[in-house]
Design a protein around this motif. Structure first.
Motif, short mmCIF file in Angstrom:
data_model
loop_
_atom_site.label_atom_id
_atom_site.label_comp_id
_atom_site.label_asym_id
_atom_site.label_seq_id
_atom_site.Cartn_x
_atom_site.Cartn_y
_atom_site.Cartn_z
N TYR A 56 -42.39 42.43 -10.05
CA TYR A 56 -43.28 41.54 -9.33
C TYR A 56 -44.66 42.15 -9.15
N ALA A 57 -45.66 41.29 -9.05
CA ALA A 57 -47.05 41.74 -8.96
C ALA A 57 -47.23 42.67 -7.77
N PRO A 58 -47.81 43.85 -7.97
CA PRO A 58 -48.02 44.78 -6.86
C PRO A 58 -48.79 44.13 -5.72
N GLY A 59 -48.31 44.33 -4.52
CA GLY A 59 -48.93 43.75 -3.34
C GLY A 59 -48.44 42.38 -2.99
N SER A 60 -47.67 41.73 -3.88
CA SER A 60 -47.15 40.40 -3.59
C SER A 60 -46.00 40.51 -2.58
N LEU A 61 -45.69 39.37 -1.96
CA LEU A 61 -44.55 39.34 -1.05
C LEU A 61 -43.26 39.67 -1.79
N LYS A 62 -43.13 39.16 -3.01
CA LYS A 62 -41.93 39.45 -3.77
C LYS A 62 -41.74 40.96 -3.95
N ALA A 63 -42.81 41.65 -4.31
CA ALA A 63 -42.71 43.09 -4.55
C ALA A 63 -42.36 43.83 -3.27
N THR A 64 -43.11 43.58 -2.21
CA THR A 64 -42.89 44.35 -0.99
C THR A 64 -41.56 44.03 -0.33
N LEU A 65 -41.20 42.75 -0.31
CA LEU A 65 -39.95 42.39 0.36
C LEU A 65 -38.73 42.72 -0.48
N ALA A 66 -38.84 42.67 -1.81
CA ALA A 66 -37.69 42.99 -2.65
C ALA A 66 -37.37 44.48 -2.59
N VAL A 67 -38.37 45.32 -2.67
CA VAL A 67 -38.12 46.76 -2.67
C VAL A 67 -37.46 47.18 -1.36
N ARG A 68 -38.04 46.78 -0.24
CA ARG A 68 -37.45 47.14 1.05
C ARG A 68 -36.20 46.33 1.34
N GLY A 69 -36.18 45.08 0.87
CA GLY A 69 -35.04 44.23 1.12
C GLY A 69 -33.80 44.67 0.38
N ALA A 70 -33.96 45.26 -0.80
CA ALA A 70 -32.80 45.75 -1.55
C ALA A 70 -32.09 46.85 -0.76
N SER A 381 -33.50 38.67 1.37
CA SER A 381 -33.24 37.67 2.41
C SER A 381 -33.28 38.22 3.83
N LEU A 382 -32.74 39.41 4.06
CA LEU A 382 -32.72 39.94 5.42
C LEU A 382 -34.14 40.16 5.94
N LEU A 383 -35.01 40.65 5.06
CA LEU A 383 -36.40 40.87 5.48
C LEU A 383 -37.17 39.56 5.56
N ILE A 384 -36.87 38.62 4.66
CA ILE A 384 -37.50 37.30 4.76
C ILE A 384 -37.14 36.65 6.09
N GLY A 385 -35.87 36.75 6.47
CA GLY A 385 -35.45 36.18 7.75
C GLY A 385 -36.19 36.78 8.92
N ARG A 386 -36.36 38.09 8.90
CA ARG A 386 -37.09 38.75 9.99
C ARG A 386 -38.55 38.33 10.00
N ARG A 387 -39.15 38.21 8.82
CA ARG A 387 -40.55 37.80 8.74
C ARG A 387 -40.72 36.39 9.31
N ILE A 388 -39.82 35.48 8.92
CA ILE A 388 -39.91 34.10 9.41
C ILE A 388 -39.74 34.07 10.92
N ALA A 389 -38.76 34.80 11.43
CA ALA A 389 -38.53 34.81 12.88
C ALA A 389 -39.74 35.35 13.63
N ASP A 390 -40.32 36.43 13.13
CA ASP A 390 -41.49 37.01 13.78
C ASP A 390 -42.65 36.03 13.82
N GLU A 391 -42.88 35.36 12.69
CA GLU A 391 -44.00 34.41 12.63
C GLU A 391 -43.74 33.18 13.47
N LEU A 392 -42.50 32.70 13.41
CA LEU A 392 -42.18 31.45 14.12
C LEU A 392 -42.23 31.64 15.63
N LEU A 393 -41.85 32.81 16.11
CA LEU A 393 -41.81 33.05 17.55
C LEU A 393 -43.13 33.55 18.11
N THR A 394 -44.13 33.68 17.24
CA THR A 394 -45.49 33.99 17.69
C THR A 394 -46.19 32.69 18.03
#
Length: 397
Positions: A56-70, A381-394
């Motif tokens: 995935y393109a460096p700096g993209s959400l896919k790249a950052t969330l996939a690496v840490r999400g794995a 998915s686990l990190l996507i879920g946390r990101r959504i929760a953080d944004e939604l509850l702000t």
């Protein structure tokens, strides 16, 4: 107290529900799923790979969330006894013309923080004796898991902590009002505090229910797989991928031995005539009309016409699919393959005909829409879920 509600019982929806529950433990969480089971669509019909984040393109959400999400997914599975393993994978070039792309992929992986190294010819032969390749990369962090099992455990945790999962309950209306969101299903209308819409193949339609313009249209692509017959499964020992086309979000026909030992080959990606069209004969007049009326669909067809023609050829002409596989696996014969269950990718397409190449989220007040979350969304998915929760509850402006 009004509940937080998640629309969609796939892996992103369930991960979001758990994250909301963890952020606000005293507030009820409700998951609304239109099917009779969890993980009925994209989540339950994929290759089961825990992706490394290589492509995935460096700096993209896919790249950052996939690496840490794995890594988060592996740790989560280990803590709960969910079976998984980390065999690593090979990405191979089958001709000298692919070597520059292979080297560029290695550099991209390094920029994304993925442990990737060159494989010697001896190592390639040792890992995959039946493989034909002129060069390859080893990505040790790639794993395998059954994402349907992950969803089952997420659901168990959610309900054990007081959450509610309502199956066979499709959402037909979402309307934001002062201080609440009104949700309508076939059974009732009720109020919610915050709503995360993780609707996958129906995500753009759900967004329009709120009056929002998603700016994209979901175009369904059926991923058709074959599998090796049992007596030929020895030809593939692990996970083998070709060098991908950098202009496309699809990874090409690859070889994946699952946790169960079965070897899948594919997918090719062909336009589906129904958003949930897992067979060629599945046609939804509504879905087809939606696609044909969308200007972006015709621009996409012009932009990717040559590639699309090749995908269709591999779909309808068996020897063409076999030829694509034999570039990597020369000993494969047509009789070695049999059909396997297909999946459908929910691909967001812009009005300009471009395929959206990153995760796409859009918030409107108390409602957040996930508008594009194909692979590697399960991995992340686990990190996507946390990101959504953080944004939604702000609190929004």
């Amino acid at each position: 107290m009004l509940p937080n509600v998640v629309v969609g019982g796939g892996i992103v929806g369930l991960a979001t529900a758990r994250a909301l529950q963890e952020r606000e433990p005293d507030r009820p969480v409700v998951v609304l799923e239109k099917e009779a089971t969890l993980a009925a669509h994209q989540t339950g019909r994929n290759s089961g790979v825990i992706h490394s984040g290589l492509y995935y393109a460096p700096g993209s959400l896919k790249a950052t969330l996939a690496v840490r999400g794995a890594e988060a997914m592996k740790e989560w599975c280990a803590a709960r006894g969910v079976p998984y393993d980390v065999p690593g994978k090979l990405v191979v070039a089958t001709s000298p013309a692919e070597l520059p792309r292979l080297q560029a992929l290695r550099e991209r992986g390094k920029r994304n923080g993925v442990p990737v190294r060159e494989a010697s010819p001896d190592e390639i032969r040792e890992r995959e004796p039946a493989l034909r390749a002129v060069a390859g990369l080893v990505v040790e962090s790639t794993g395998r898991v059954d994402y349907s099992r992950v969803c089952a455990v997420l659901g168990e945790e959610l309900t054990a902590a007081g959450g509610t999962i309502r199956l066979s309950e499709a959402v037909s209306g979402i309307a934001a009002r002062a201080g609440e969101v009104r949700l309508t299903t076939a059974k009732e209308t009720f109020a919610a505090h915050r709503v995360a819409v993780c609707g996958g193949l129906q995500s753009d339609r759900l967004a329009r229910m709120t009056g929002a313009d998603p700016g994209v249209r979901i175009m369904p692509f059926r991923g058709e797989y074959r599998e090796l017959v049992p007596e030929r499964e020895h030809l593939v020992r692990g996970l083998v991928y070709p060098v991908p086309d950098p202009d496309l979000p699809f990874l090409g026909v690859h070889l994946t031995r699952g946790l169960d030992g079965h070897v899948h080959l594919g997918p090719n990606a062909v336009p589906a005539f129904a958003r949930e069209g897992y067979r060629r004969r599945d046609i939804s007049p509504r879905d087809l009309a939606d696609s044909l009326r969308y200007p972006g669909a015709w621009r996409m067809a012009r932009r990717y016409g040559r590639v699309g023609a090749g995908e269709l050829l591999r779909s309808f002409v068996a020897r063409s699919f076999v030829a694509a596989v034999r570039r990597m696996l020369p000993d494969v014969r047509a009789e070695d393959l049999r059909p396997a269950p297909a999946g459908v990718r929910a691909q967001a397409v812009g009005r300009d005909g471009r395929l959206v190449d990153d995760f796409l989220f859009r918030r409107t007040g108390a409602v957040l829409h996930v508008l594009n979350a194909p692979s590697p969304a399960a991995t992340a998915s686990l990190l996507i879920g946390r990101r959504i929760a953080d944004e939604l509850l702000t609190e929004s402006d």
